[in-house]
Design a protein around this motif. Structure first.
Motif, PDB file in Angstrom:
ATOM      1  N   PRO A  23       1.107  -1.138  -0.454  1.00 38.82           N
ATOM      2  CA  PRO A  23      -0.115   0.138   0.076  1.00 38.82           C
ATOM      3  C   PRO A  23       0.943   1.290   0.055  1.00 38.82           C
ATOM      4  O   PRO A  23       0.392   2.464  -0.701  1.00 38.82           O
ATOM      5  N   SER A  24       2.079   1.068   0.384  1.00 39.86           N
ATOM      6  CA  SER A  24       2.510   2.605   0.428  1.00 39.86           C
ATOM      7  C   SER A  24       4.034   2.750  -0.563  1.00 39.86           C
ATOM      8  O   SER A  24       3.163   3.925  -1.271  1.00 39.86           O
ATOM      9  N   SER A  25       4.306   2.254  -1.195  1.00 38.06           N
ATOM     10  CA  SER A  25       5.188   2.071  -2.545  1.00 38.06           C
ATOM     11  C   SER A  25       3.897   2.176  -3.523  1.00 38.06           C
ATOM     12  O   SER A  25       4.458   3.285  -4.887  1.00 38.06           O
ATOM     13  N   ALA A  26       2.450   2.300  -2.784  1.00 39.42           N
ATOM     14  CA  ALA A  26       1.749   2.453  -4.777  1.00 39.42           C
ATOM     15  C   ALA A  26       1.366   3.771  -4.540  1.00 39.42           C
ATOM     16  O   ALA A  26       0.826   4.253  -5.435  1.00 39.42           O
ATOM     17  N   ALA A  27       1.173   4.068  -2.689  1.00 37.90           N
ATOM     18  CA  ALA A  27       0.780   5.429  -3.120  1.00 37.90           C
ATOM     19  C   ALA A  27       1.795   6.253  -2.649  1.00 37.90           C
ATOM     20  O   ALA A  27       1.716   7.683  -3.527  1.00 37.90           O
ATOM     21  N   PHE A  28       2.923   6.144  -2.653  1.00 37.74           N
ATOM     22  CA  PHE A  28       4.167   7.083  -2.352  1.00 37.74           C
ATOM     23  C   PHE A  28       5.078   7.195  -3.377  1.00 37.74           C
ATOM     24  O   PHE A  28       6.496   7.751  -3.706  1.00 37.74           O
ATOM     25  N   LEU A  29       4.928   6.046  -4.320  1.00 39.79           N
ATOM     26  CA  LEU A  29       6.447   5.240  -5.317  1.00 39.79           C
ATOM     27  C   LEU A  29       6.444   5.219  -6.628  1.00 39.79           C
ATOM     28  O   LEU A  29       6.826   5.433  -7.575  1.00 39.79           O
ATOM     29  N   ASP A  30       5.164   4.770  -6.858  1.00 41.30           N
ATOM     30  CA  ASP A  30       3.976   4.745  -8.081  1.00 41.30           C
ATOM     31  C   ASP A  30       4.587   6.138  -8.772  1.00 41.30           C
ATOM     32  O   ASP A  30       3.282   6.966  -8.212  1.00 41.30           O
ATOM     33  N   PRO A  31       5.081   6.686  -9.712  1.00 40.36           N
ATOM     34  CA  PRO A  31       4.860   7.767 -11.319  1.00 40.36           C
ATOM     35  C   PRO A  31       3.639   8.593 -10.653  1.00 40.36           C
ATOM     36  O   PRO A  31       2.858   9.312 -11.227  1.00 40.36           O
TER      37      PRO A  31
END
Length: 341
Positions: free
Chosen positions: A86-94
């Protein structure tokens, strides 16, 4: 008394290894951003071959990097495929509007990492070994990139700061935004108060970024630019409010007091000066993020620090301000400190 019993922490050699190898985490995250790994994972299917093709990288290197990201909780793995947390989807995926990849990339810039090289010598000297005044050298191009890339981190702070500054104040007002950078804080004032006019002060190339953001927000007709150094240019005024966001921590206490005196002289009677700072507790070791920010100042500036509230209060008091109060921003390492002229 044995280690691990009441009153004493258990032995943990892992702490040593974690600190020694922490540099790998920074390098891995930056590499993943450079290779556009997070976009590839978001698009799917998430197998090594497809991610490597998107990144134009070797399959071996891609597999090892993605596994390392999984080990550190940045990605998830199901079978032989990588997925977003959930965190990488929100904060790292352009693809996400909340993506902070540009923030991470900026914070891993060579200029900032270089300051950590030879840290023992930096500690001996008590200042950065970067040239001159470090990151606050005049017209440092670093701040143009800061303005362009740090908005995802700073943007959420703008709303709370605007609400604190504008509390009890309506109608026409003039605001000076010192070290405006991306301009989001002054722009937020203009958005919350349709009769507010804002003057952004920063180096000219930086202000061009702020003006673009003002145009996007539809407030460019109430946004003026004052290029130059906060220590040298005439502020003009008088102002109803002055913003000093993420600025005082770059300098020693006498320099901060001198600037605050200049700020006070530019304010109307009863006007407000609001800073946004990483403010550690008086023990200087908690909470972790604002307390650890002092290391960033040691390695990148000649005399900056992470100041406690009592230190900031003392600076405001010496500059002639009254009613100084701290307003911690929930779910954030930042605190708004505001005083009255």
């Amino acid at each position: 008394m044995q280690n691990g019993q009441s009153g004493q922490a258990p032995l943990n050699p892992g702490l040593v290894f974690d600190m020694v190898q922490a540099v790998q985490k920074t390098a891995a995250l930056k590499a993943a951003i450079d290779l556009d790994i997070f976009r590839a994972v978001g698009h799917g299917p998430g197998d090594v071959a497809s991610i490597a093709k998107h990144a134009q990288a070797s399959e071996r290197g891609t597999r090892i990097l993605c596994d390392f990201l999984v080990i550190n909780g940045v990605l998830a793995k199901e079978g032989n495929c990588y997925k977003h947390t959930p965190s990488s989807a929100a904060f790292l995926d352009p693809a996400s509007p909340a993506c902070m990849a540009s923030v991470a990339h900026f914070m891993a810039r060579p200029e900032l990492i270089t300051g950590l090289t030879g840290l023992a010598d930096v500690v001996r000297a008590g200042r950065t070994h970067l040239p001159g005044e470090g990151t606050v050298e005049p017209d440092n191009p670093l701040w143009v990139e800061f303005a362009e890339k740090m908005a995802p981190m700073m943007g959420p702070m703008a709303g709370p700061l605007g609400a604190v500054v504008l509390e009890g104040h309506a109608g026409p007002m003039h605001v000076l935004d010192i070290a405006a950078g991306h301009g989001l804080f002054g722009i937020e004032i203009a958005k919350q108060n349709k009769e507010a006019r804002v003057t952004g002060l920063d180096w000219a190339p930086v202000l061009r970024v702020a003006l673009k953001n003002a145009e996007k927000a539809g407030v460019q007709d109430r946004y003026n630019m004052l290029p130059g150094s906060a220590f040298e240019v005439d502020f003009g005024g008088p102002y109803d409010a002055v913003l000093l966001t993420n600025f005082l921590h770059h300098f020693d206490k006498p320099t901060c007091v001198g600037l605050l005196k200049k700020v006070r002289s530019s304010l109307k009677p009863g006007g407000r000066a609001a800073t946004l700072e990483f403010v550690p507790n008086e023990d200087r070791v908690s909470p972790p993020m604002p307390a650890a920010f002092a290391m960033t100042m040691l390695t990148t500036t000649a005399s900056g620090d992470a100041y406690t509230f009592s230190e900031l209060n003392s600076m405001y008091d010496e500059a002639g301000f009254t009613g100084v109060k701290g307003h911690p921003i929930p779910m954030s390492p930042h605190t708004i400190v505001m005083g009255n002229a």
